[in-house]
Design a protein around this motif. Structure first.
Motif, PDB file in Angstrom:
ATOM      1  N   ALA A  87       8.385  21.920  13.091  1.00 57.18           N
ATOM      2  CA  ALA A  87       7.167  22.721  13.196  1.00 57.18           C
ATOM      3  C   ALA A  87       6.012  21.885  13.742  1.00 57.18           C
ATOM      4  N   GLY A  88       5.901  20.636  13.286  1.00 51.88           N
ATOM      5  CA  GLY A  88       4.856  19.753  13.804  1.00 51.88           C
ATOM      6  C   GLY A  88       5.036  19.458  15.281  1.00 51.88           C
ATOM      7  N   MET A  89       6.270  19.235  15.688  1.00 51.19           N
ATOM      8  CA  MET A  89       6.533  18.979  17.111  1.00 51.19           C
ATOM      9  C   MET A  89       6.236  20.226  17.941  1.00 51.19           C
ATOM     10  N   HIS A  90       6.605  21.389  17.431  1.00 50.10           N
ATOM     11  CA  HIS A  90       6.321  22.637  18.137  1.00 50.10           C
ATOM     12  C   HIS A  90       4.811  22.861  18.246  1.00 50.10           C
ATOM     13  N   PHE A  91       4.087  22.606  17.165  1.00 47.99           N
ATOM     14  CA  PHE A  91       2.635  22.761  17.162  1.00 47.99           C
ATOM     15  C   PHE A  91       2.004  21.857  18.212  1.00 47.99           C
ATOM     16  N   CYS A  92       2.454  20.604  18.265  1.00 48.80           N
ATOM     17  CA  CYS A  92       1.902  19.658  19.247  1.00 48.80           C
ATOM     18  C   CYS A  92       2.253  20.070  20.673  1.00 48.80           C
ATOM     19  N   SER A  93       3.474  20.542  20.875  1.00 55.35           N
ATOM     20  CA  SER A  93       3.866  20.940  22.230  1.00 55.35           C
ATOM     21  C   SER A  93       3.084  22.164  22.697  1.00 55.35           C
ATOM     22  N   GLU A  94       2.731  23.044  21.760  1.00 59.64           N
ATOM     23  CA  GLU A  94       1.910  24.199  22.119  1.00 59.64           C
ATOM     24  C   GLU A  94       0.465  23.779  22.402  1.00 59.64           C
ATOM     25  N   ALA A  95      -0.023  22.770  21.701  1.00 56.32           N
ATOM     26  CA  ALA A  95      -1.399  22.317  21.879  1.00 56.32           C
ATOM     27  C   ALA A  95      -1.583  21.533  23.168  1.00 56.32           C
ATOM     28  N   VAL A  96      -0.518  21.005  23.727  1.00 53.97           N
ATOM     29  CA  VAL A  96      -0.599  20.191  24.942  1.00 53.97           C
ATOM     30  C   VAL A  96      -1.126  21.007  26.123  1.00 53.97           C
ATOM     31  N   ARG A  97      -0.903  22.299  26.115  1.00 53.92           N
ATOM     32  CA  ARG A  97      -1.338  23.112  27.261  1.00 53.92           C
ATOM     33  C   ARG A  97      -2.853  23.136  27.399  1.00 53.92           C
ATOM     34  N   PHE A  98      -3.585  22.755  26.357  1.00 55.53           N
ATOM     35  CA  PHE A  98      -5.040  22.742  26.430  1.00 55.53           C
ATOM     36  C   PHE A  98      -5.585  21.415  26.976  1.00 55.53           C
ATOM     37  N   LEU A  99      -4.729  20.445  27.169  1.00 59.26           N
ATOM     38  CA  LEU A  99      -5.166  19.175  27.743  1.00 59.26           C
ATOM     39  C   LEU A  99      -5.294  19.324  29.257  1.00 59.26           C
ATOM     40  N   PRO A 100      -6.245  18.636  29.857  1.00 56.77           N
ATOM     41  CA  PRO A 100      -6.409  18.758  31.318  1.00 56.77           C
ATOM     42  C   PRO A 100      -5.272  18.067  32.061  1.00 56.77           C
ATOM     43  N   ASP A 101      -5.009  18.561  33.251  1.00 56.60           N
ATOM     44  CA  ASP A 101      -3.998  17.961  34.116  1.00 56.60           C
ATOM     45  C   ASP A 101      -4.639  16.774  34.819  1.00 56.60           C
ATOM     46  N   LEU A 102      -4.186  15.577  34.547  1.00 57.26           N
ATOM     47  CA  LEU A 102      -4.810  14.375  35.098  1.00 57.26           C
ATOM     48  C   LEU A 102      -4.522  14.190  36.582  1.00 57.26           C
ATOM     49  N   ASP A 103      -3.513  14.883  37.098  1.00 61.13           N
ATOM     50  CA  ASP A 103      -3.216  14.777  38.527  1.00 61.13           C
ATOM     51  C   ASP A 103      -4.171  15.622  39.371  1.00 61.13           C
ATOM     52  N   GLU A 104      -4.733  16.647  38.799  1.00 61.08           N
ATOM     53  CA  GLU A 104      -5.641  17.532  39.531  1.00 61.08           C
ATOM     54  C   GLU A 104      -6.964  17.633  38.785  1.00 61.08           C
ATOM     55  N   ILE A 105      -7.775  16.589  38.903  1.00 65.34           N
ATOM     56  CA  ILE A 105      -9.061  16.573  38.229  1.00 65.34           C
ATOM     57  C   ILE A 105     -10.057  17.336  39.089  1.00 65.34           C
ATOM     58  N   ILE A 106     -10.729  18.307  38.498  1.00 61.23           N
ATOM     59  CA  ILE A 106     -11.694  19.138  39.219  1.00 61.23           C
ATOM     60  C   ILE A 106     -13.003  18.369  39.335  1.00 61.23           C
ATOM     61  N   ASP A 107     -13.576  18.377  40.554  1.00 63.93           N
ATOM     62  CA  ASP A 107     -14.851  17.716  40.787  1.00 63.93           C
ATOM     63  C   ASP A 107     -15.957  18.712  40.446  1.00 63.93           C
ATOM     64  N   PHE A 108     -16.714  18.420  39.413  1.00 63.43           N
ATOM     65  CA  PHE A 108     -17.752  19.337  38.950  1.00 63.43           C
ATOM     66  C   PHE A 108     -19.102  19.101  39.635  1.00 63.43           C
ATOM     67  N   GLU A 109     -19.245  18.035  40.408  1.00 66.86           N
ATOM     68  CA  GLU A 109     -20.540  17.703  41.005  1.00 66.86           C
ATOM     69  C   GLU A 109     -21.070  18.812  41.903  1.00 66.86           C
ATOM     70  N   PRO A 110     -20.262  19.394  42.783  1.00 69.54           N
ATOM     71  CA  PRO A 110     -20.821  20.464  43.620  1.00 69.54           C
ATOM     72  C   PRO A 110     -21.278  21.676  42.809  1.00 69.54           C
ATOM     73  N   HIS A 111     -20.686  21.901  41.664  1.00 67.50           N
ATOM     74  CA  HIS A 111     -21.035  23.059  40.851  1.00 67.50           C
ATOM     75  C   HIS A 111     -22.231  22.775  39.944  1.00 67.50           C
ATOM     76  N   ALA A 112     -22.524  21.515  39.716  1.00 66.31           N
ATOM     77  CA  ALA A 112     -23.597  21.156  38.792  1.00 66.31           C
ATOM     78  C   ALA A 112     -24.954  21.124  39.463  1.00 66.31           C
ATOM     79  N   GLY A 113     -25.004  21.020  40.740  1.00 67.06           N
ATOM     80  CA  GLY A 113     -26.287  20.953  41.444  1.00 67.06           C
ATOM     81  C   GLY A 113     -26.855  19.547  41.382  1.00 67.06           C
ATOM     82  N   THR A 114     -28.154  19.448  41.512  1.00 65.60           N
ATOM     83  CA  THR A 114     -28.798  18.145  41.554  1.00 65.60           C
ATOM     84  C   THR A 114     -29.065  17.587  40.173  1.00 65.60           C
TER      85      THR A 114
END
Length: 148
Positions: A108-135
């Motif tokens: 159950a603990g392993m299943h819980f952790c594996s389900e929670a992993v989907r909320f972690l960001p994908d480190l291969d595709e980091i979104i650049d927030f600078e254009p959206h943040a403005g100055t």
């Protein structure tokens, strides 16, 4: 549901509690096996089986097992009608159930952790927030579109 409610901290407590329960059960288990009467009968049966296992096709005969149960019954019966062998079976069942419980909690603990992993960001595709943040400067009141 309990892991979502209480978090992963309950796993350590659960396993420790079950470990203490198993320690008590194994103590009773060893006391039963070190009883002279039980140990003597088991040793006698082991010697017999080692000597005759070729004749028995490596299978312990039912007749001898039945005779062994009768011998153990001579030790006495508890108030609820259980022999020492019946109590030993219950003890082994409790040990097995506790081990199964720990495995289930681990799964159950392993299943819980594996389900929670989907909320972690994908480190291969980091979104650049600078254009959206403005100055980063506060907008003037004219640009904000409203008069105070």
């Amino acid at each position: 549901a309990s892991l979502r409610q209480h978090g992963l901290g309950i796993l350590n407590t659960t396993v420790n509690y079950t470990y203490q329960f198993l320690a008590q059960k194994f103590h009773v288990f060893s006391q039963f096996l070190f009883d002279e009467y039980i140990r003597g009968h088991l040793s006698k049966e082991r010697r017999w089986f080692r000597k005759h296992k070729g004749e028995c096709n490596n299978m312990y005969p039912y007749e001898r097992a039945f005779k062994f149960c009768k011998e153990i019954r001579k030790l006495g019966v508890t108030d609820n009608g259980r022999t020492f062998l019946d109590q030993f079976r219950i003890l082994i069942t409790e040990i097995g159930n506790a081990l199964g419980y720990v495995r289930m909690v681990r799964s159950a603990g392993m299943h819980f952790c594996s389900e929670a992993v989907r909320f972690l960001p994908d480190l291969d595709e980091i979104i650049d927030f600078e254009p959206h943040a403005g100055t980063g400067k506060p907008a003037s009141s004219a640009e904000a579109g409203g008069a105070a």
